[in-house]
Design an enzyme around this catalytic site. Structure first.
Site, PDB file in Angstrom:
ATOM      1  N   GLU A  74      -3.768   6.182  19.026  1.00 43.75           N
ATOM      2  CA  GLU A  74      -4.471   5.035  18.443  1.00 43.75           C
ATOM      3  C   GLU A  74      -3.793   3.742  18.879  1.00 43.75           C
ATOM      4  O   GLU A  74      -2.602   3.552  18.646  1.00 43.75           O
ATOM      5  CB  GLU A  74      -4.412   5.190  16.914  1.00 43.75           C
TER       6      GLU A  74
ATOM      7  N   ARG B 261       9.863   5.602  -2.907  1.00 41.06           N
ATOM      8  CA  ARG B 261      10.250   6.540  -3.969  1.00 41.06           C
ATOM      9  C   ARG B 261      11.722   6.907  -3.881  1.00 41.06           C
ATOM     10  O   ARG B 261      12.223   7.118  -2.780  1.00 41.06           O
ATOM     11  CB  ARG B 261       9.485   7.863  -3.842  1.00 41.06           C
TER      12      ARG B 261
ATOM     13  N   ASP C 253     -10.170   1.524   0.767  1.00 39.87           N
ATOM     14  CA  ASP C 253     -10.119   2.934   1.126  1.00 39.87           C
ATOM     15  C   ASP C 253     -11.414   3.596   0.655  1.00 39.87           C
ATOM     16  O   ASP C 253     -12.206   2.994  -0.074  1.00 39.87           O
ATOM     17  CB  ASP C 253      -8.896   3.601   0.481  1.00 39.87           C
TER      18      ASP C 253
ATOM     19  N   ARG D  34      -9.290  -6.615  13.048  1.00 35.89           N
ATOM     20  CA  ARG D  34      -8.522  -5.852  14.039  1.00 35.89           C
ATOM     21  C   ARG D  34      -9.393  -4.713  14.498  1.00 35.89           C
ATOM     22  O   ARG D  34     -10.086  -4.062  13.713  1.00 35.89           O
ATOM     23  CB  ARG D  34      -7.251  -5.258  13.431  1.00 35.89           C
TER      24      ARG D  34
ATOM     25  N   ARG E 290      -0.060   5.290  16.494  1.00 34.00           N
ATOM     26  CA  ARG E 290       0.117   6.644  15.960  1.00 34.00           C
ATOM     27  C   ARG E 290      -0.599   7.673  16.824  1.00 34.00           C
ATOM     28  O   ARG E 290      -1.514   7.340  17.573  1.00 34.00           O
ATOM     29  CB  ARG E 290      -0.313   6.763  14.499  1.00 34.00           C
TER      30      ARG E 290
ATOM     31  N   ARG F 299       0.832  -1.219   0.000  1.00 35.45           N
ATOM     32  CA  ARG F 299       0.000   0.000   0.000  1.00 35.45           C
ATOM     33  C   ARG F 299       0.857   1.256   0.000  1.00 35.45           C
ATOM     34  O   ARG F 299       0.432   2.299  -0.445  1.00 35.45           O
ATOM     35  CB  ARG F 299      -0.866   0.040   1.276  1.00 35.45           C
TER      36      ARG F 299
ATOM     37  N   TYR G 292      -9.957  -4.600   2.440  1.00 32.78           N
ATOM     38  CA  TYR G 292      -9.229  -3.449   2.993  1.00 32.78           C
ATOM     39  C   TYR G 292      -9.427  -2.251   2.050  1.00 32.78           C
ATOM     40  O   TYR G 292      -8.487  -1.751   1.462  1.00 32.78           O
ATOM     41  CB  TYR G 292      -7.753  -3.847   3.072  1.00 32.78           C
TER      42      TYR G 292
END
Ligand code: FAD
Ligand code: UDP
Length: 375
Positions: A302, A176, A352, A251, A282, A172, A350
């Protein structure tokens, strides 16, 4: 007999897009939602003048101009670009993995130097094709980044060792060889000004849509099945079938929010804690999603946890065992002519937000084509 054409179970993004499109086509719908509010996991709530993402940070991104145009009818989007940072035992690294990360970690300056370092470190795989998340991560970014930025975070997030997890989860993230901290490769990105809840409110604001919150489908399943000719169900697919083939894994998350008397706590919207010891994954500082200038700030820690009955099922765990079990439930679903399954939980995927919208639009168009008589 009910006067409704559809019952929509779940006022999340899938249910709301479906409802909006079906109402536009003249269908009458009732939407029930077991939480006390609409918008599902993208729900935002204003506190201290700040839009708080109650169920985790949500950044809208897509490369599909049709999906981008679609959401513009419900909200104006700001120009937020997600650039989370990683905190590994006090060391700060840019995400996603890019030349800034490689420079900080190895002192390399050119893409060629970074590439050489990754090539050198991935030799531990001895040319093996990556078969799990650990091998996939090492093959993409080498062992140093795997150890500092991936291993601990992933183990906390999924409650399993990286060699037990599917490789696709780490794919995901972009890798770069440019100095570019944008977390997404997509053409379009932003956050709705005024929050996601207002956006979903607009989707559901139609004279042919009735919404009831605080109502659980399972409190009256048989009655709904008897009363509504068609049902769109966006809850857990295994729960719909009373777990008859066994439980799928999810989860869950726990969020701890605080209002702080400072205007800037961490200098960034998202900070990932990538070591194994920090108990949370996070910390979100919500005002930075909107370039907020309020005197106070709100942060949310979280924590990831195993899903248990009563918890919100935030993530499907798409390993082989669960995907196989899901397939069997999907076959049962295909036999259930009255009910359409959709969304992250109904499709056990999963997804988005942009993918949920695309799936809902495809589903409602097919549905309206098949059931167009009587409009
Ligand atoms: P949901 O939002 O889960 O909606 C389903 C609804 O059905 C829920 O409101 C639920 O309460 C209700 N429901 C379930 N069972 C019943 C029942 N029995 N009776 C009545 N109602 C019921 N996507 C992005 O694009 N960008 C991001 O940055 C991003 N960040 C994320 C961060 C986190 C922490 C999480 C968990 C997800 C993130 N996502 C992100 C994904 C995004 O949240 C989902 O794609 C989207 O919200 C899924 O919409 P949905 O309608 O399928 O599901
Ligand atoms: N990940 C990681 N370190 C990070 C961020 C992400 O190892 O700092 C891994 C982790 O396995 C995570 C996956 O990449 O589950 C996908 O990350 P993403 O940010 O897309 O997760 P989400 O926002 O969906 O929780």
């Amino acid at each position: 007999m009910t006067q409704y054409d559809y019952l929509i179970v779940g006022a999340g993004l899938f249910g709301s897009v479906f409802a909006h499109e079906a109402a536009k086509a003249g269908k009458r719908l009732k939407v029930i939602e077991k939480r006390e509010h609409i918008a599902g996991n993208i729900y935002t709530e204003e506190v201290e003048g700040i839009q708080v993402h109650k169920y985790g940070a949500h950044i809208f991104h897509t490369s599909d101009p049709k999906i981008w145009d679609y959401v513009q009818q419900f909200a104006e989007f700001n120009h937020y670009v997600n650039s989370p940072i990683a905190n590994y035992k006090g060391e700060i690294y840019n995400l996603p993995f890019n030349m800034n990360t490689f420079n900080k970690l190895w002192g390399v300056v050119t893409p060629e130097q970074a590439q050489a370092k990754i090539e050198e470190q991935k030799q531990v795989l001895k040319g093996k094709k990556p078969e799990n998340l650990e091998e996939q991560a090492i093959s993409l970014v080498g062992t140093d980044i795997y150890e500092k930025l991936i291993k601990g975070y992933t183990q906390k997030q999924w409650g399993q060792a990286c060699d037990q997890l599917p490789a696709f989860i780490i794919r995901r993230l972009p890798v770069r060889l440019t100095y570019d901290n944008n977390y997404f490769n997509d053409k379009y990105q932003g956050i709705p000004i005024g929050g996601y809840t207002a956006m979903v409110e607009k989707m559901l604001d139609h004279e042919l849509i009735d919404v009831e919150t605080g109502v659980d489908f399972f409190a009256n399943k048989e009655h709904y099945l008897a009363d509504f000719p068609r049902i769109v169900y966006t809850g857990m697919i295994d729960e719909y079938f009373d777990y008859c083939l066994g439980e799928l894994e999810y989860r869950s998350l726990r969020f701890e929010s605080e209002v702080l008397d400072t205007d800037n706590y961490q200098g960034n919207a998202v900070v990932n804690y990538t070591d194994a010891e920090t108990p949370y994954t996070r910390v979100i500082e919500h005002k930075h999603f909107d370039f907020g200038r309020q005197a106070k700030t709100i942060i949310t820690k979280e924590y990831s946890k195993q899903w248990e009955p009563g918890d919100e099922p935030y993530y499907p765990v798409n390993n082989d065992r669960n995907n196989e079990l899901y397939k069997q439930y999907a076959e049962m679903a295909a036999q259930t002519n009255q009910v359409i399954f959709g969304g992250r939980l109904g499709h056990y995927r999963y997804y988005d937000m942009h993918q949920v919208i695309a799936a809902a639009l495809q589903c409602v168009r097919k549905e309206l084509d098949n059931h167009s008589s009587g409009i």
